[in-house]
Design a protein around this motif. Structure first.
Motif, PDB file in Angstrom:
ATOM      1  N   SER A 402      -0.108  -1.328   0.019  1.00 22.68           N
ATOM      2  CA  SER A 402       0.204   0.167  -0.127  1.00 22.68           C
ATOM      3  C   SER A 402       0.926   0.976  -0.237  1.00 22.68           C
ATOM      4  N   GLY A 403       1.906   0.866   0.560  1.00 23.42           N
ATOM      5  CA  GLY A 403       3.301   2.621   0.629  1.00 23.42           C
ATOM      6  C   GLY A 403       3.115   2.590   1.675  1.00 23.42           C
ATOM      7  N   ASP A 404       2.229   2.224   2.411  1.00 23.35           N
ATOM      8  CA  ASP A 404       2.514   2.411   4.316  1.00 23.35           C
ATOM      9  C   ASP A 404       3.680   1.258   4.749  1.00 23.35           C
ATOM     10  N   PRO A 405       4.739   0.916   4.966  1.00 24.24           N
ATOM     11  CA  PRO A 405       4.872   0.405   5.451  1.00 24.24           C
ATOM     12  C   PRO A 405       4.574  -0.700   6.997  1.00 24.24           C
ATOM     13  N   MET A 406       4.491  -0.072   7.886  1.00 21.52           N
ATOM     14  CA  MET A 406       3.469  -1.016   8.661  1.00 21.52           C
ATOM     15  C   MET A 406       2.203  -1.442   8.523  1.00 21.52           C
ATOM     16  N   ALA A 407       1.088  -0.871   7.675  1.00 25.90           N
ATOM     17  CA  ALA A 407       0.231  -1.374   7.893  1.00 25.90           C
ATOM     18  C   ALA A 407       0.803  -2.643   6.279  1.00 25.90           C
ATOM     19  N   ASP A 408       1.279  -2.284   5.647  1.00 25.74           N
ATOM     20  CA  ASP A 408       1.798  -3.555   4.946  1.00 25.74           C
ATOM     21  C   ASP A 408       2.569  -5.008   5.813  1.00 25.74           C
ATOM     22  N   PHE A 409       3.674  -4.570   7.028  1.00 30.24           N
ATOM     23  CA  PHE A 409       3.386  -5.651   7.699  1.00 30.24           C
ATOM     24  C   PHE A 409       2.816  -6.230   8.582  1.00 30.24           C
ATOM     25  N   GLU A 410       1.804  -5.172   9.073  1.00 29.35           N
ATOM     26  CA  GLU A 410       0.309  -6.009   9.800  1.00 29.35           C
ATOM     27  C   GLU A 410      -0.381  -6.827   8.940  1.00 29.35           C
ATOM     28  N   ARG A 411      -0.402  -6.470   7.796  1.00 31.87           N
ATOM     29  CA  ARG A 411      -1.101  -7.266   6.260  1.00 31.87           C
ATOM     30  C   ARG A 411      -0.513  -8.641   6.429  1.00 31.87           C
ATOM     31  N   LEU A 412       0.903  -8.050   6.426  1.00 29.42           N
ATOM     32  CA  LEU A 412       2.032  -9.708   5.978  1.00 29.42           C
ATOM     33  C   LEU A 412       1.863 -10.635   7.206  1.00 29.42           C
ATOM     34  N   CYS A 413       2.014  -9.726   8.600  1.00 29.71           N
ATOM     35  CA  CYS A 413       1.424 -11.160   9.460  1.00 29.71           C
ATOM     36  C   CYS A 413       0.261 -11.603   9.796  1.00 29.71           C
ATOM     37  N   ALA A 414      -0.971 -10.937   8.876  1.00 32.20           N
ATOM     38  CA  ALA A 414      -2.409 -11.469   9.218  1.00 32.20           C
ATOM     39  C   ALA A 414      -1.873 -12.795   8.555  1.00 32.20           C
ATOM     40  N   LEU A 415      -1.279 -12.747   6.835  1.00 35.74           N
ATOM     41  CA  LEU A 415      -1.143 -13.746   5.796  1.00 35.74           C
ATOM     42  C   LEU A 415      -0.770 -14.616   6.644  1.00 35.74           C
ATOM     43  N   GLN A 416       0.124 -14.638   7.139  1.00 38.33           N
ATOM     44  CA  GLN A 416       1.059 -15.729   7.872  1.00 38.33           C
ATOM     45  C   GLN A 416       0.647 -15.963   8.975  1.00 38.33           C
ATOM     46  N   GLN A 417      -0.194 -15.851   9.332  1.00 34.93           N
ATOM     47  CA  GLN A 417      -1.317 -16.442  10.352  1.00 34.93           C
ATOM     48  C   GLN A 417      -2.298 -16.992  10.364  1.00 34.93           C
ATOM     49  N   GLN A 418      -2.548 -16.705   8.660  1.00 34.26           N
ATOM     50  CA  GLN A 418      -3.346 -17.743   7.718  1.00 34.26           C
ATOM     51  C   GLN A 418      -2.302 -18.729   7.948  1.00 34.26           C
TER      52      GLN A 418
END
Length: 516
Positions: A402-418
């Protein structure tokens, strides 16, 4: 007796701190054959002992170092984009003390700080009422107003390792625990002798030599290279203490103090507060630098001036000291420039020496260093690291960035939790912070905790240790518990001994075979 090995390369870099690792990465990415030699573990000294900030250097404005601040602010944005797993935004509060710097001076400084370089990721500064803002809660009641601004936080030791890892993946040979005992010009090349910790010897012939030995840069030139003209270098010890968490919010503090110095109080490793730093000029071996009682008392006193909860030396759970090699400009230790100098000698095979510098500007320093070597070495490839993610930082390969590193990291964590629903959330988040998109390389095909191997200590499985040994040059308990991670803060005091025993058992069969 171990057989001596011969290596030939374009560029030999002595020093495996952040500057040496950054130069190795830049050079390898341009197609140069690179050898990086470090006498200890990667980032074992200054580069793992910083305040762990990616920042423009707000206080440098008082010394009119506008060029350094501008460069640092620009690099802050680059690092936030290229390593969003180990670099992230942090908001800092400056409680206003009318007896110190006047508020107009701070506001002018922060206006410059907000506008000296292009800023796309971080919010600008603002005035806050500490009587209503949560950042005011842990402060003494008479602190009523403050100014908040943005900077970044970085896992400094991992930043070094990831640069070295990227360099290796681009063809560099990375040799931790290899001391350069001698370097001499022979014809159109440098010939250097390397002594490994295990007794092995290597001779390296290089077209050019980079001296990035940090606090040992001057000593290396004098002792190993028999160099007569060595730049003045001042060694300044910066010490830090860590205490149990002093506040329950995500903001950091920058405190002005009566001696005109500033001290940071930073959220650290979830359960702790990192406090620093001091500026004490030293002499002697930088590797022997340790925090002393006076420094601990100083940091406690400065913190107690602001926080309601008072701390004493007995509250310190960990401390560390780093020695900053600063270019001698004649100033006192706290105001001496943090900018770097690059010195190129081409009276024969090129020698480039790195004097000073700071963590935030390492990438720009590396780019400039290779630029200086381009003409004498015939390097045609251009700059490339500005938009190149560090290993694990390519979040866009797994998510839509998204261009927002913090938001992108949270999305990465959500994906990895799946992907790994059986991993406890705190452990998964630690893995994501450390390894980013390379979690899968570390976890392999594991589909349950039992497939991660032995749990050597709480949350430290054999699979992770094996990865660090095989991929990140770790060898000892300290490498794993204090540099590749900060698990040493969280685990019982005997963990290092247990891990050391595990490592010894792991290598015992290999030693027996070698002996036979």
């Amino acid at each position: 007796m171990a057989k001596e090995q011969q290596l030939t390369c374009d560029l030999l870099i002595v020093g495996g701190g952040i500057n040496g690792a950054g130069i190795a990465r830049d050079a390898a990415g341009r197609g140069l054959k690179v050898v990086l030699a470090e006498k200890d573990d990667l980032g074992a000294h200054t580069s793992s002992s910083s305040t762990k900030l990616v920042h423009g250097g707000l206080r440098y404005l008082e010394h009119y170092e506008f060029g350094l601040v501008r460069k640092s602010l620009a690099e802050r944005e680059v690092l936030l984009r290229n390593a969003p797993h180990i670099v992230w935004p942090l908001r800092f509060l400056i409680p206003h003390d009318p007896s110190m710097r006047p508020v107009w001076m701070i506001r002018i400084g922060l206006f410059l700080y907000d506008h000296l370089a292009r800023r796309e990721i971080l919010p600008g500064s603002e005035t806050v009422d500490l009587r209503s803002h949560e950042a005011g809660t842990p402060l003494k009641e008479h602190w009523r107003a403050g100014i908040m601004y943005s900077d970044g936080w970085v896992d400094d030791a991992r930043l070094v390792v990831l640069n070295a890892l990227d360099a290796q993946e681009r063809g560099a040979i990375v040799l931790p625990r290899h001391r350069c005992t001698r370097a001499r010009r022979e014809g159109a090349a440098w010939v250097a002798d390397l002594q490994a910790a295990d007794g092995r010897r290597r001779t390296v012939e290089a077209r050019a030599l980079v001296n990035a030995a940090g606090p040992w840069a001057a000593a290396f030139l004098r002792e190993a290279a028999s160099w007569d003209h060595v730049r003045p270098l001042r060694l300044v010890k910066g010490s830090h203490i860590v205490v149990r968490r002093l506040f329950d919010h995500p903001y950091a503090y920058i405190f002005q103090n009566p001696d005109k110095r500033i001290v940071f109080a930073i959220p650290f490793e979830r359960d702790f507060t990192l406090i620093g730093t001091t500026d004490v000029e030293i002499s002697g071996d930088p590797g022997e630098a340790r925090i002393d009682a006076a420094e601990i008392d100083y940091l406690c006193t400065m913190i107690n001036r602001y926080f309601s909860r008072q701390i004493t030396p007995a509250d310190v759970v960990w401390s560390y000291s780093g020695v900053r090699p600063l270019f001698d400009d004649g100033a006192d230790a706290s105001s001496i420039t943090r900018d770097y100098r690059l010195e190129l000698d081409t009276d024969g095979a090129p020698l480039l020496s790195v004097w000073g510098g700071k963590l935030t500007t390492y990438r720009a320093l590396a780019e400039e260093a290779i630029g200086m070597l381009a003409r004498p070495m015939g390097i045609a490839s251009g700059d490339w690291t500005t938009q190149a993610a560090l290993p694990g930082g390519d979040l866009g390969s797994l998510i839509e960035a998204s261009g927002d590193p913090m938001a992108d990291f949270e999305r990465l964590c959500a994906l990895q939790q799946q992907r790994w629903p059986w991993l406890p959330a705190p452990l998964l988040r630690r893995y994501a912070r450390a390894y980013g998109t390379r979690m899968e390389r570390m976890l392999g095909q594991a589909s349950s905790p039992g497939q991660l191997g032995e749990e050597i200590a709480a949350g430290l499985y054999a699979a992770e240790v094996e990865y660090l040994l095989a991929q990140e040059w770790a060898q000892t308990s300290d490498d794993i518990l204090w540099r590749r991670s900060k698990l040493g803060l969280h685990l019982p005091a005997d963990t290092a001994e247990k891990l050391g025993a595990w490592l010894a058992r792991r290598t015992a069969p290999a030693r027996s075979v070698a002996a036979a």
